[in-house]
Design a protein around this motif. Structure first.
Motif, PDB file in Angstrom:
ATOM      1  N   ARG A  14       7.534   6.027  -1.055  1.00 20.77           N
ATOM      2  CA  ARG A  14       8.916   5.778  -1.463  1.00 20.77           C
ATOM      3  C   ARG A  14       9.171   4.281  -1.534  1.00 20.77           C
ATOM      4  N   ALA A  15       9.935   3.868  -2.539  1.00 19.62           N
ATOM      5  CA  ALA A  15      10.254   2.458  -2.711  1.00 19.62           C
ATOM      6  C   ALA A  15      11.084   1.906  -1.556  1.00 19.62           C
ATOM      7  N   ALA A  16      11.869   2.753  -0.908  1.00 20.29           N
ATOM      8  CA  ALA A  16      12.701   2.283   0.212  1.00 20.29           C
ATOM      9  C   ALA A  16      11.831   1.696   1.318  1.00 20.29           C
ATOM     10  N   ALA A  17      10.761   2.413   1.680  1.00 23.00           N
ATOM     11  CA  ALA A  17       9.858   1.899   2.713  1.00 23.00           C
ATOM     12  C   ALA A  17       9.193   0.616   2.247  1.00 23.00           C
ATOM     13  N   MET A  18       8.835   0.558   0.975  1.00 24.29           N
ATOM     14  CA  MET A  18       8.161  -0.627   0.444  1.00 24.29           C
ATOM     15  C   MET A  18       9.080  -1.847   0.449  1.00 24.29           C
ATOM     16  N   ALA A  19      10.347  -1.641   0.126  1.00 23.04           N
ATOM     17  CA  ALA A  19      11.299  -2.754   0.138  1.00 23.04           C
ATOM     18  C   ALA A  19      11.472  -3.300   1.553  1.00 23.04           C
ATOM     19  N   GLY A  22      -5.723   6.153   7.909  1.00 25.05           N
ATOM     20  CA  GLY A  22      -5.115   6.538   9.177  1.00 25.05           C
ATOM     21  C   GLY A  22      -4.346   5.381   9.796  1.00 25.05           C
ATOM     22  N   TYR A  23      -3.220   5.700  10.444  1.00 26.88           N
ATOM     23  CA  TYR A  23      -2.348   4.664  10.996  1.00 26.88           C
ATOM     24  C   TYR A  23      -1.783   5.092  12.355  1.00 26.88           C
ATOM     25  N   GLU A  24      -1.413   4.100  13.136  1.00 25.17           N
ATOM     26  CA  GLU A  24      -0.641   4.337  14.342  1.00 25.17           C
ATOM     27  C   GLU A  24       0.481   3.319  14.399  1.00 25.17           C
ATOM     28  N   HIS A  25       1.476   3.628  15.209  1.00 23.78           N
ATOM     29  CA  HIS A  25       2.625   2.733  15.328  1.00 23.78           C
ATOM     30  C   HIS A  25       2.248   1.490  16.131  1.00 23.78           C
ATOM     31  N   SER A  26       2.833   0.364  15.743  1.00 17.09           N
ATOM     32  CA  SER A  26       2.601  -0.881  16.479  1.00 17.09           C
ATOM     33  C   SER A  26       3.900  -1.662  16.529  1.00 17.09           C
ATOM     34  N   THR A  27       3.916  -2.714  17.324  1.00 17.48           N
ATOM     35  CA  THR A  27       5.124  -3.535  17.431  1.00 17.48           C
ATOM     36  C   THR A  27       5.473  -4.185  16.103  1.00 17.48           C
ATOM     37  N   ASP A  28       4.469  -4.362  15.245  1.00 15.01           N
ATOM     38  CA  ASP A  28       4.713  -4.947  13.926  1.00 15.01           C
ATOM     39  C   ASP A  28       5.077  -3.899  12.880  1.00 15.01           C
ATOM     40  N   GLY A  29       5.078  -2.628  13.283  1.00 15.24           N
ATOM     41  CA  GLY A  29       5.429  -1.565  12.360  1.00 15.24           C
ATOM     42  C   GLY A  29       4.335  -0.529  12.225  1.00 15.24           C
ATOM     43  N   VAL A  30       3.252  -0.884  11.544  1.00 14.61           N
ATOM     44  CA  VAL A  30       2.151   0.047  11.298  1.00 14.61           C
ATOM     45  C   VAL A  30       0.825  -0.664  11.509  1.00 14.61           C
ATOM     46  N   SER A  86       0.828  -1.197   0.000  1.00 20.36           N
ATOM     47  CA  SER A  86       0.000   0.000   0.000  1.00 20.36           C
ATOM     48  C   SER A  86       0.865   1.251   0.000  1.00 20.36           C
ATOM     49  N   THR A  87       0.569   2.182  -0.903  1.00 21.34           N
ATOM     50  CA  THR A  87       1.323   3.430  -0.931  1.00 21.34           C
ATOM     51  C   THR A  87       1.080   4.257   0.335  1.00 21.34           C
ATOM     52  N   LEU A  88      -0.157   4.277   0.808  1.00 18.01           N
ATOM     53  CA  LEU A  88      -0.470   5.045   2.011  1.00 18.01           C
ATOM     54  C   LEU A  88       0.203   4.457   3.248  1.00 18.01           C
ATOM     55  N   GLU A  89       0.175   3.129   3.355  1.00 15.03           N
ATOM     56  CA  GLU A  89       0.827   2.482   4.498  1.00 15.03           C
ATOM     57  C   GLU A  89       2.333   2.692   4.456  1.00 15.03           C
ATOM     58  N   ALA A  90       2.899   2.701   3.255  1.00 15.13           N
ATOM     59  CA  ALA A  90       4.330   2.934   3.128  1.00 15.13           C
ATOM     60  C   ALA A  90       4.709   4.341   3.593  1.00 15.13           C
ATOM     61  N   MET A  91       3.847   5.309   3.332  1.00 12.71           N
ATOM     62  CA  MET A  91       4.081   6.670   3.821  1.00 12.71           C
ATOM     63  C   MET A  91       4.120   6.701   5.343  1.00 12.71           C
ATOM     64  N   ALA A  92       3.168   6.017   5.975  1.00  8.61           N
ATOM     65  CA  ALA A  92       3.119   5.975   7.434  1.00  8.61           C
ATOM     66  C   ALA A  92       4.326   5.233   8.003  1.00  8.61           C
ATOM     67  N   PHE A  93       4.679   4.111   7.384  1.00 11.00           N
ATOM     68  CA  PHE A  93       5.821   3.319   7.837  1.00 11.00           C
ATOM     69  C   PHE A  93       7.096   4.153   7.838  1.00 11.00           C
ATOM     70  N   ALA A  94       7.335   4.882   6.743  1.00 16.45           N
ATOM     71  CA  ALA A  94       8.533   5.706   6.649  1.00 16.45           C
ATOM     72  C   ALA A  94       8.536   6.824   7.682  1.00 16.45           C
ATOM     73  N   TRP A  95       7.350   7.391   7.948  1.00 14.47           N
ATOM     74  CA  TRP A  95       7.248   8.464   8.938  1.00 14.47           C
ATOM     75  C   TRP A  95       7.591   7.948  10.327  1.00 14.47           C
ATOM     76  N   PHE A  96       7.029   6.825  10.709  1.00 16.07           N
ATOM     77  CA  PHE A  96       7.299   6.270  12.027  1.00 16.07           C
ATOM     78  C   PHE A  96       8.769   5.878  12.179  1.00 16.07           C
ATOM     79  N   LYS A  97       9.378   5.394  11.108  1.00 13.76           N
ATOM     80  CA  LYS A  97      10.791   5.029  11.160  1.00 13.76           C
ATOM     81  C   LYS A  97      11.668   6.246  11.423  1.00 13.76           C
ATOM     82  N   ARG A  98      11.265   7.390  10.923  1.00 20.24           N
ATOM     83  CA  ARG A  98      12.081   8.600  11.026  1.00 20.24           C
ATOM     84  C   ARG A  98      11.965   9.277  12.378  1.00 20.24           C
TER      85      ARG A  98
END
Length: 231
Positions: free
Chosen positions: A191-196, A129-137, A94-106
């Motif tokens: 971003r492809a980095a988050a997706m990878a 909408g997303y929140e951080h979890s132990t699994d990532g997002v 998911s492009t939207l989930e990847a955006m959230a994943f990258a944000w939480f990582k930063r």
């Protein structure tokens, strides 16, 4: 561990990334309307820099949407061709989930919650909408498309960020959502980095599809196309 190549052409940016047994590299170009021309050369260069061939990968990943209709078709088409040729499984992300994943990582400290918005044209936005979890997002509002006024506010005492190109409709978003957000980042995109990086555990869990099943997710049931003059 795994070797996974990811690509995303869902926005004006074209990005490719390689997850190589825990090492992540990425190439990114902002090339509106040139994704089809630039994506394959970027893939060749990225793999070449790591002395890898497509056949040595374990899987492919791509931004399956939502996003630009043309961009999503380009990414799906390239992934399907590579997957067929090398007999590789595909991980749709998911492009939207990847955006959230990258944000939480930063982020450092309390990560809070995010609302990811992408401009869907036609005066609408793709959002979730997303929140951080132990699994990532963790998804707390499912992916959907609609007018900016219909983006539900997330009731949270945590830090709230609104991310993405959909912020061009800032004045039309619900006031309670805007007023409760501490951060607004219109430049934040898929971003492809988050997706990878996301694809690695997804691949390990078997969340894969075949090449023919690697299809875009548009969210809209119908797409309006303009007919060219004389056609």
């Amino acid at each position: 561990m795994a070797k996974i190549l990811a690509l995303d052409t869902s926005s004006d940016a074209c990005s490719v990334a390689l997850w190589n047994d825990g090492e992540l590299t990425e190439m990114l170009e902002t090339t509106p309307r040139a994704h089809a021309k630039r994506c394959l050369p970027m893939i060749d260069r990225l793999l070449g820099d790591s002395s890898l061939r497509v056949g040595q990968l374990d899987a492919l990943a791509f931004g399956r949407g939502p996003g630009s209709f043309t961009g999503l078709r380009i990414a799906a088409g390239i992934v399907q061709g590579l997957a067929f040729g090398a007999d590789l499984p595909v991980v749709p992300v998911s492009t939207l989930e990847a955006m959230a994943f990258a944000w939480f990582k930063r982020q450092e400290g309390p990560v809070g919650q995010v609302v990811c918005l992408l401009d869907a044209r036609m005066n609408e936005v793709y959002w979730a909408g997303y929140e951080h979890s132990t699994d990532g997002v963790k998804e707390i509002y499912a992916e959907q498309v609609g007018p900016p006024e219909m983006v539900d506010a997330i009731d949270s005492e945590q830090e709230l960020a609104i991310l993405g190109s959909g912020l061009i409709y800032l004045e039309r978003l619900p006031a309670v959502l805007v007023e409760s957000s501490q951060i607004q980042a219109p430049e934040w995109g898929p971003r492809a980095a988050a997706m990878a990086e996301m694809a690695a555990p997804m691949f390990a869990m078997g969340r894969i599809v075949s090449a023919i099943e690697a299809q875009p997710i548009y969210l809209r049931d119908e797409v309006a196309w303009k007919k060219l003059p004389g056609r």
